[in-house]
Scaffold this motif. Structure first.
Motif, PDB file in Angstrom:
ATOM      1  N   UNK A  96       0.811  -1.216   0.021  1.00  0.00           N
ATOM      2  CA  UNK A  96       0.032  -0.015  -0.049  1.00  0.00           C
ATOM      3  C   UNK A  96       0.996   1.200  -0.061  1.00  0.00           C
ATOM      4  N   UNK A  97       2.232   1.154   0.607  1.00  0.00           N
ATOM      5  CA  UNK A  97       2.982   2.262   0.532  1.00  0.00           C
ATOM      6  C   UNK A  97       3.739   2.744  -0.959  1.00  0.00           C
ATOM      7  N   UNK A  98       3.928   1.579  -1.824  1.00  0.00           N
ATOM      8  CA  UNK A  98       4.596   1.544  -2.948  1.00  0.00           C
ATOM      9  C   UNK A  98       5.134   0.337  -3.541  1.00  0.00           C
ATOM     10  N   UNK A  99       6.023   0.554  -4.615  1.00  0.00           N
ATOM     11  CA  UNK A  99       6.535  -0.807  -5.152  1.00  0.00           C
ATOM     12  C   UNK A  99       8.018  -0.875  -4.734  1.00  0.00           C
ATOM     13  N   UNK A 100       8.525  -1.980  -4.462  1.00  0.00           N
ATOM     14  CA  UNK A 100       9.952  -2.231  -4.074  1.00  0.00           C
ATOM     15  C   UNK A 100      10.406  -3.381  -4.859  1.00  0.00           C
ATOM     16  N   UNK A 101      11.794  -3.421  -4.798  1.00  0.00           N
ATOM     17  CA  UNK A 101      12.523  -4.722  -5.355  1.00  0.00           C
ATOM     18  C   UNK A 101      13.276  -5.109  -4.120  1.00  0.00           C
ATOM     19  N   UNK A 102      12.804  -6.651  -3.951  1.00  0.00           N
ATOM     20  CA  UNK A 102      13.695  -7.759  -2.874  1.00  0.00           C
ATOM     21  C   UNK A 102      14.638  -8.254  -3.702  1.00  0.00           C
ATOM     22  N   UNK A 103      15.776  -8.178  -3.413  1.00  0.00           N
ATOM     23  CA  UNK A 103      16.818  -8.825  -4.144  1.00  0.00           C
ATOM     24  C   UNK A 103      17.615  -9.920  -3.119  1.00  0.00           C
ATOM     25  N   UNK A 149      16.114  -4.432   0.291  1.00  0.00           N
ATOM     26  CA  UNK A 149      15.088  -3.910  -0.436  1.00  0.00           C
ATOM     27  C   UNK A 149      15.190  -2.654  -0.849  1.00  0.00           C
ATOM     28  N   UNK A 150      14.884  -2.369  -2.107  1.00  0.00           N
ATOM     29  CA  UNK A 150      14.762  -0.986  -2.489  1.00  0.00           C
ATOM     30  C   UNK A 150      13.779  -0.279  -3.352  1.00  0.00           C
ATOM     31  N   UNK A 151      13.854   0.860  -3.275  1.00  0.00           N
ATOM     32  CA  UNK A 151      12.689   1.508  -4.320  1.00  0.00           C
ATOM     33  C   UNK A 151      12.610   1.040  -5.686  1.00  0.00           C
ATOM     34  N   UNK A 152      11.496   0.890  -5.972  1.00  0.00           N
ATOM     35  CA  UNK A 152      11.336   0.214  -7.537  1.00  0.00           C
ATOM     36  C   UNK A 152      11.356   1.822  -8.407  1.00  0.00           C
ATOM     37  N   UNK A 153      12.005   1.544  -9.742  1.00  0.00           N
ATOM     38  CA  UNK A 153      12.162   2.495 -10.439  1.00  0.00           C
ATOM     39  C   UNK A 153      11.462   1.794 -11.894  1.00  0.00           C
ATOM     40  N   UNK A 159      18.422   1.726 -16.283  1.00  0.00           N
ATOM     41  CA  UNK A 159      17.132   1.801 -16.369  1.00  0.00           C
ATOM     42  C   UNK A 159      16.894   3.191 -16.914  1.00  0.00           C
ATOM     43  N   UNK A 160      15.959   3.060 -17.861  1.00  0.00           N
ATOM     44  CA  UNK A 160      15.534   4.546 -18.684  1.00  0.00           C
ATOM     45  C   UNK A 160      14.125   4.918 -18.317  1.00  0.00           C
ATOM     46  N   UNK A 161      14.215   5.955 -17.374  1.00  0.00           N
ATOM     47  CA  UNK A 161      12.838   6.623 -16.938  1.00  0.00           C
ATOM     48  C   UNK A 161      12.715   7.850 -17.236  1.00  0.00           C
ATOM     49  N   UNK A 162      11.800   8.045 -18.290  1.00  0.00           N
ATOM     50  CA  UNK A 162      11.463   9.650 -18.835  1.00  0.00           C
ATOM     51  C   UNK A 162      12.863  10.017 -19.128  1.00  0.00           C
ATOM     52  N   UNK A 163      13.436  11.490 -18.477  1.00  0.00           N
ATOM     53  CA  UNK A 163      14.556  11.826 -19.110  1.00  0.00           C
ATOM     54  C   UNK A 163      15.707  11.486 -18.111  1.00  0.00           C
TER      55      UNK A 163
END
Length: 175
Positions: A15-22, A68-72, A163-167
């Motif tokens: 509910x707080x957002x998306x994350x990557x668990x590695x 655990x890191x923020x998802x981009x 990772x290419x995200x917008x600019x």
């Protein structure tokens, strides 16, 4: 998310957002990746790795280590032309800023000249090369070069770890 050769990453949606668990190899990797992400996320070229409730850069579950890191979000348009200027700027920021990060661990050089040279010399066809003596001279000159370790080397930097995200361009998978 398992697109890489060694990647073991899972997308976690809360509910707080998306994350990557590695899943990581060990605590050295966890510490190094945390310190790198902390130093590089301030320049918007890396995702921030989060601290656990125990204020550690990793989570330990039995014998396994995770971060655990923020998802981009990565742009889906694979035909989009890569902005080489922005890519060069991100890579330059990566190398110039890793010089100032203390406490990171070195990883083994998977592309060690000495190891590759040893393997090549073991091959039967090596003895039949017409330019063998020139190659030996050049490789030995390179192998004897004294260099100064002055920054962290990514070790697998290619478009597959960008990772290419917008600019913006983000660098991932440091270890």
């Amino acid at each position: 998310m398992n697109k890489g050769n060694t990647s073991n990453a899972k997308l976690v949606i809360t509910v707080d957002g998306k994350y990557i668990l590695r899943k990581l190899k060990d605590t050295k990797q966890a510490t190094t990746e945390f310190l790198l992400s902390k130093g590089l996320s301030d320049h918007n070229i890396s995702s921030r790795i989060l601290l656990s409730n125990k204020n550690q850069s990793y989570i330990k579950d039995n014998a396994h280590i995770y971060n655990l890191q923020n998802y981009i979000e990565n742009d889906k348009d694979t035909n989009k032309e890569i902005n080489l200027y922005k890519m060069g700027k991100a890579i330059s920021l990566f190398h110039s800023n890793t010089k100032t990060i203390t406490g990171i661990h070195e990883q083994n050089d998977r592309f060690s000249l000495e190891n590759m040279w040893f393997e090549i010399k073991q091959r039967v066809e090596f003895n039949n090369l017409e330019y063998k003596s020139k190659l030996v001279t050049l490789i030995e000159k390179c192998a004897n070069y004294k260099f100064e370790k002055n920054c962290y080397i990514h070790g697998d930097l290619g478009v597959w770890n960008l990772l290419f995200n917008k600019n913006k361009i983000y660098i991932i998978d440091f270890w």
